[in-house]
Design an enzyme around this catalytic site. Sequence first.
Site, mmCIF file in Angstrom:
data_model
loop_
_atom_site.group_PDB
_atom_site.id
_atom_site.type_symbol
_atom_site.label_atom_id
_atom_site.label_comp_id
_atom_site.label_asym_id
_atom_site.label_seq_id
_atom_site.Cartn_x
_atom_site.Cartn_y
_atom_site.Cartn_z
ATOM 1 N N ASP A 6 0.881 -1.181 0.000
ATOM 2 C CA ASP A 6 0.000 0.000 0.000
ATOM 3 C C ASP A 6 0.912 1.222 0.000
ATOM 4 O OD1 ASP A 6 -2.386 1.609 0.313
ATOM 5 O OD2 ASP A 6 -1.867 1.866 2.415
ATOM 6 N N SER A 7 0.310 2.401 -0.076
ATOM 7 C CA SER A 7 1.102 3.624 -0.019
ATOM 8 C C SER A 7 1.578 3.913 1.410
ATOM 9 C CB SER A 7 0.260 4.796 -0.516
ATOM 10 O OG SER A 7 -0.838 4.979 0.352
ATOM 11 N N TYR A 38 -1.028 8.138 -2.645
ATOM 12 C CA TYR A 38 -1.204 7.787 -4.059
ATOM 13 C C TYR A 38 -2.477 8.423 -4.635
ATOM 14 C CZ TYR A 38 2.264 3.944 -4.006
ATOM 15 O OH TYR A 38 3.404 3.190 -3.952
ATOM 16 N N CYS A 69 -4.449 -1.572 -1.699
ATOM 17 C CA CYS A 69 -4.643 -0.143 -1.896
ATOM 18 C C CYS A 69 -5.687 -0.001 -2.999
ATOM 19 C CB CYS A 69 -3.302 0.458 -2.325
ATOM 20 S SG CYS A 69 -3.415 2.160 -2.877
ATOM 21 N N GLU A 148 -2.951 8.768 8.682
ATOM 22 C CA GLU A 148 -1.484 8.691 8.788
ATOM 23 C C GLU A 148 -1.008 9.482 10.009
ATOM 24 O OE1 GLU A 148 0.874 7.237 6.470
ATOM 25 O OE2 GLU A 148 -0.710 6.348 5.245
ATOM 26 N N CYS A 180 -11.140 2.681 0.444
ATOM 27 C CA CYS A 180 -9.741 3.046 0.687
ATOM 28 C C CYS A 180 -9.322 2.249 1.919
ATOM 29 C CB CYS A 180 -9.612 4.543 0.962
ATOM 30 S SG CYS A 180 -7.950 5.027 1.498
ATOM 31 N N HIS A 182 -7.260 2.801 4.096
ATOM 32 C CA HIS A 182 -7.035 3.600 5.308
ATOM 33 C C HIS A 182 -8.321 3.746 6.140
ATOM 34 C CE1 HIS A 182 -3.297 4.843 3.414
ATOM 35 N NE2 HIS A 182 -2.973 5.572 4.466
HETATM 36 N N1 DGL Z 1 -4.882 3.243 1.162
HETATM 37 C C1 DGL Z 1 -4.921 3.614 -0.181
HETATM 38 C C2 DGL Z 1 -6.188 3.310 -0.891
HETATM 39 O O1 DGL Z 1 -6.807 2.332 -0.539
HETATM 40 C C3 DGL Z 1 -4.150 4.794 -0.660
HETATM 41 C C4 DGL Z 1 -4.352 6.086 -0.052
HETATM 42 C C5 DGL Z 1 -3.418 7.104 -0.638
HETATM 43 O O2 DGL Z 1 -2.217 6.856 -0.678
HETATM 44 O O3 DGL Z 1 -3.910 8.153 -1.078
HETATM 45 O O4 DGL Z 1 -6.564 3.970 -1.829
#
Ligand code: DGL
Length: 261
Positions: A6-7, A38, A69, A148, A180, A182
């Site tokens: 993931d990012s 990302y 991600c 984050e 997402c 996150h």
């Molecule tokens: N956790 C990621 C996603 O599911 C990426 C979030 C990011 O880096 O902007 O999209």
Amino acid sequence: MIGIFDSGIGGLTVVRAVMDTLPEYDIVYFGDTARTPYGNKSGRTVIEYSLENTEFLASKGAKIIVMACNTASSVATEAVKNRFDMPIYEVISPAVDLALEKTRKDIIGVIGTRATIESGIYERKIRQKSPGAKIYSTPCPLLVPIVEEGWITKPETRMIVRKYLHPLKVRQIDTLILGCTHYPVLKNIIAHKIGNKVGIIDSSVALAGQIKQFLKDSPDIDAGLGKNGQTRFYVSDVTPQFEKTARTVIKRDIKLTQVDL
Ligand code: DGL
């Protein structure tokens, strides 16, 4: 080894689900913390990063890749599948399947990064399986930095979540996809703000279940995976804040190793 990337922090919600479902399997994680987020980058850049991340995980012995991600899954799945001859998992399809299983009225909300929402991937995949479904999507770009930063219980976070969810709430969605990786970290606040009648879809558990089934059906691949219950965590940048948040998400003490890709 099962390779997961993931990012940053987000993919750890998937690592946790895979650890819970397949506790004996070795995992190698890569969080691209030097290049996060990302979600605001172009498709071209996210594809390039996803190929590099997969290359790195393969060099560490990964025999299966999980693109943990949504942003990478939205724009880079095809490129990664074309380049690497190994099973590649993405996080969109399990979320769609689970949402269609749970929805009662076929009115589904999706939240994600700008790149994910603009890609229209959730609409396409949902409509393929349920052409009459009503889908409402909204990007929530501030939520990734909030996670984050570890601002999980701040009043400001609650306020921002409420504002983002308002357009979906007025559409009376009955199911909300956390598009997402996150966002599961903010699941309680999201569930509270969208209302208790709305089912929340976090694809990580469904995805881990799919991998388990796949390994059962593919003994050759299964035999090539290490099963010492070890998880190694690599990141492209280490900060004390990331370490702290990572421990909260994974719910155990972890050692991060910095690598340059
Ligand atoms: N956790 C990621 C996603 O599911 C990426 C979030 C990011 O880096 O902007 O999209």
